[in-house]
Design a protein around this motif. Structure first.
Motif, PDB file in Angstrom:
ATOM      1  N   ARG A  50       0.844  -1.196   0.000  1.00  0.00           N
ATOM      2  CA  ARG A  50       0.000   0.000   0.000  1.00  0.00           C
ATOM      3  C   ARG A  50       0.884   1.254   0.000  1.00  0.00           C
ATOM      4  N   GLY A  52       0.136   4.024  -1.316  1.00  0.00           N
ATOM      5  CA  GLY A  52      -0.707   5.215  -1.348  1.00  0.00           C
ATOM      6  C   GLY A  52      -0.769   5.787  -2.752  1.00  0.00           C
ATOM      7  N   GLU A  54      -0.161   8.752  -3.830  1.00  0.00           N
ATOM      8  CA  GLU A  54       0.949   9.644  -4.185  1.00  0.00           C
ATOM      9  C   GLU A  54       2.170   8.890  -4.701  1.00  0.00           C
ATOM     10  N   ARG A  55       2.372   7.651  -4.258  1.00  0.00           N
ATOM     11  CA  ARG A  55       3.551   6.876  -4.628  1.00  0.00           C
ATOM     12  C   ARG A  55       3.210   5.660  -5.490  1.00  0.00           C
ATOM     13  N   GLU A  56       1.948   5.555  -5.859  1.00  0.00           N
ATOM     14  CA  GLU A  56       1.496   4.385  -6.617  1.00  0.00           C
ATOM     15  C   GLU A  56       2.225   4.249  -7.959  1.00  0.00           C
ATOM     16  N   GLY A  77      -4.098   3.188  -4.853  1.00  0.00           N
ATOM     17  CA  GLY A  77      -3.067   3.304  -3.825  1.00  0.00           C
ATOM     18  C   GLY A  77      -2.481   1.985  -3.376  1.00  0.00           C
ATOM     19  N   SER A  99       5.675   2.061   0.956  1.00  0.00           N
ATOM     20  CA  SER A  99       4.485   1.753   1.743  1.00  0.00           C
ATOM     21  C   SER A  99       4.607   2.207   3.198  1.00  0.00           C
ATOM     22  N   THR A 101       6.372   4.781   4.144  1.00  0.00           N
ATOM     23  CA  THR A 101       6.233   6.237   4.071  1.00  0.00           C
ATOM     24  C   THR A 101       4.760   6.608   4.074  1.00  0.00           C
ATOM     25  N   ASN A 102       3.958   5.874   3.301  1.00  0.00           N
ATOM     26  CA  ASN A 102       2.521   6.130   3.275  1.00  0.00           C
ATOM     27  C   ASN A 102       1.909   5.939   4.654  1.00  0.00           C
ATOM     28  N   ASN A 105       2.568   8.533   7.310  1.00  0.00           N
ATOM     29  CA  ASN A 105       1.913   9.823   7.082  1.00  0.00           C
ATOM     30  C   ASN A 105       0.428   9.790   7.424  1.00  0.00           C
TER      31      ASN A 105
END
Length: 110
Positions: A50, A52, A54-56, A77, A99, A101-102, A105
């Motif tokens: 996962r 997210g 933003e990083r998908e 995501g 993941s 990092t997601n 946050n």
């Protein structure tokens, strides 16, 4: 067993020592959560992460990744990986990094 225990152990080893990580059986496999939010997991045939939304795109750019779609509908995501890609230490480390990092946050779940 619906997932490869060897791949699950690789994830355990990768996440060892990170406070807030726990395991939960879900999605027919085993997931690793950070403060209640899914980071990654294993299921029959591969893994899931996962990163997210933003990083998908960055996660999908790594060979062996595809959008997660257990029900036939893409889950934004989230990505899934082949077993071969999941066994690659460098690929798995990058997906875990994205993941985590997601998850870090997001507010902790109680």
């Amino acid at each position: 067993m619906a997932y490869d225990e060897g791949l699950a152990q690789m994830m355990r080893d990768d996440l060892e020592g990170i406070d807030g990580i726990n395991e939960k059986k879900m999605f027919g496999g085993l997931c690793f959560l950070y403060r209640g939010h899914m980071v990654c997991g294993v299921h029959k045939g591969g893994g899931m992460f996962r990163p997210g939304k933003e990083r998908e795109a960055e996660a999908l750019a790594i060979a062996g990744a595809a959008p997660l779609s257990f029900t036939g509908r893409k889950m934004g995501g989230m990505i899934e990986t082949t077993e071969e890609a999941l066994a690659d230490d460098a690929k798995r480390a990058k997906w875990i990094e994205l993941s985590l990092t997601n998850a870090k946050n997001l507010p902790p779940k109680t």
